[in-house]
Design an enzyme around this catalytic site. Sequence first.
Site, mmCIF file in Angstrom:
data_model
loop_
_atom_site.group_PDB
_atom_site.id
_atom_site.type_symbol
_atom_site.label_atom_id
_atom_site.label_comp_id
_atom_site.label_asym_id
_atom_site.label_seq_id
_atom_site.Cartn_x
_atom_site.Cartn_y
_atom_site.Cartn_z
ATOM 1 N N GLU A 204 31.456 13.571 32.135
ATOM 2 C CA GLU A 204 31.281 12.317 32.873
ATOM 3 C C GLU A 204 30.037 12.306 33.760
ATOM 4 O O GLU A 204 29.623 11.241 34.228
ATOM 5 C CB GLU A 204 32.541 12.029 33.703
ATOM 6 C CG GLU A 204 33.738 11.684 32.826
ATOM 7 C CD GLU A 204 35.061 11.640 33.567
ATOM 8 O OE1 GLU A 204 35.929 10.851 33.187
ATOM 9 O OE2 GLU A 204 35.249 12.417 34.534
ATOM 10 N N MET B 98 43.181 9.895 37.132
ATOM 11 C CA MET B 98 43.758 11.027 37.850
ATOM 12 C C MET B 98 43.028 11.420 39.145
ATOM 13 O O MET B 98 43.369 12.438 39.744
ATOM 14 C CB MET B 98 43.845 12.238 36.893
ATOM 15 C CG MET B 98 44.679 11.919 35.652
ATOM 16 S SD MET B 98 44.681 13.217 34.402
ATOM 17 C CE MET B 98 45.771 14.404 35.160
ATOM 18 N N GLU B 99 42.028 10.635 39.564
ATOM 19 C CA GLU B 99 41.269 11.018 40.769
ATOM 20 C C GLU B 99 40.965 9.877 41.736
ATOM 21 O O GLU B 99 40.812 10.110 42.949
ATOM 22 C CB GLU B 99 39.911 11.650 40.386
ATOM 23 C CG GLU B 99 39.983 12.928 39.605
ATOM 24 C CD GLU B 99 40.215 12.704 38.121
ATOM 25 O OE1 GLU B 99 39.931 11.583 37.646
ATOM 26 O OE2 GLU B 99 40.689 13.622 37.438
ATOM 27 N N GLY C 174 42.880 4.987 31.339
ATOM 28 C CA GLY C 174 43.763 4.343 30.367
ATOM 29 C C GLY C 174 44.053 2.917 30.825
ATOM 30 O O GLY C 174 44.393 2.688 31.986
ATOM 31 N N ASP D 153 41.400 4.608 26.401
ATOM 32 C CA ASP D 153 42.675 4.558 25.671
ATOM 33 C C ASP D 153 43.593 3.550 26.360
ATOM 34 O O ASP D 153 43.264 3.023 27.411
ATOM 35 C CB ASP D 153 43.331 5.949 25.634
ATOM 36 C CG ASP D 153 43.585 6.478 27.033
ATOM 37 O OD1 ASP D 153 42.717 7.193 27.567
ATOM 38 O OD2 ASP D 153 44.627 6.126 27.632
HETATM 39 N N1 ADE Z 1 41.995 9.089 31.817
HETATM 40 C C1 ADE Z 1 41.720 8.477 30.646
HETATM 41 N N2 ADE Z 1 42.852 8.052 30.052
HETATM 42 C C2 ADE Z 1 43.867 8.400 30.872
HETATM 43 C C3 ADE Z 1 45.266 8.260 30.796
HETATM 44 N N3 ADE Z 1 45.852 7.676 29.759
HETATM 45 N N4 ADE Z 1 46.015 8.755 31.817
HETATM 46 C C4 ADE Z 1 45.424 9.372 32.854
HETATM 47 N N5 ADE Z 1 44.110 9.540 32.983
HETATM 48 C C5 ADE Z 1 43.324 9.063 31.992
#
Ligand code: ADE
Length: 232
Positions: free
Chosen positions: A13, A176-177, A79, A200
């Site tokens: 990233e 996640m951050e 996501g 996703d």
């Molecule tokens: N980063 C990218 N896709 C994610 C997901 N589905 N869950 C958590 N972090 C992500």
Amino acid sequence: MKRTGIIGAMEEEVAILKEKMEHVTVTRKADMEFYQGTLNGCEAVVVRSGIGKVNAGICVQILADVFQVDTIINTGVAGSLKTEINIGDIVLSTDTMYHDMDAREFGYPIGQVPRMDTLTFPADPEIRKKAARICKEVNPEIQVFEGRIVSGDQFVADKEQKNRIIENTQGWCTEMEGTAIGQAAYLNKIPYLVIRAISDKADDSAHVDYPTFEKQAIIHSVNLVEALLPLL
Ligand code: ADE
């Protein structure tokens, strides 16, 4: 000149940004390498924080204490939690919120850190507006959204978990951050923005989609960060 801290959780990233930097000095701290120099003519510190909330929070504190950054930008992937937000599109944070903080036992709503005075961490609206405008110029082929970004120490790849998170947080995308960055920025009174490109749909297809679309999503986010810097 303003100094901007740019955080990506994973090397992928931030790698492109690091390559584009000039006059770089590298400082190591907490197993992170802080690349200080110029990017697109602006003062910047680019760093890979590592994945998850604790790494992200530590990273912000170092950017605040050691590098005295004026602004923090988080770039990365996420996501999608909304049908209309497609893979490749960008979400800019209006605010950030935890989806895995749960102190309901003490009367707090899901997401709220007990004894903190806020449920969500508002991102800087001026930076967000600039990012939304410039994104249409540098990434004309995708949509840009402004909404809540939610975080937890979970890769979400399950429809039921996704639906629970949507119900609890009204989030637009999950990662996640971002919220740990938002919380640490809030505590240090540093304006911040989370920029996430969708890799996703955070459901049962995420395992397949994530590795397929991660790279292209990162390029959209990185393009935007680079173009945004001179406007800060
Ligand atoms: N980063 C990218 N896709 C994610 C997901 N589905 N869950 C958590 N972090 C992500």
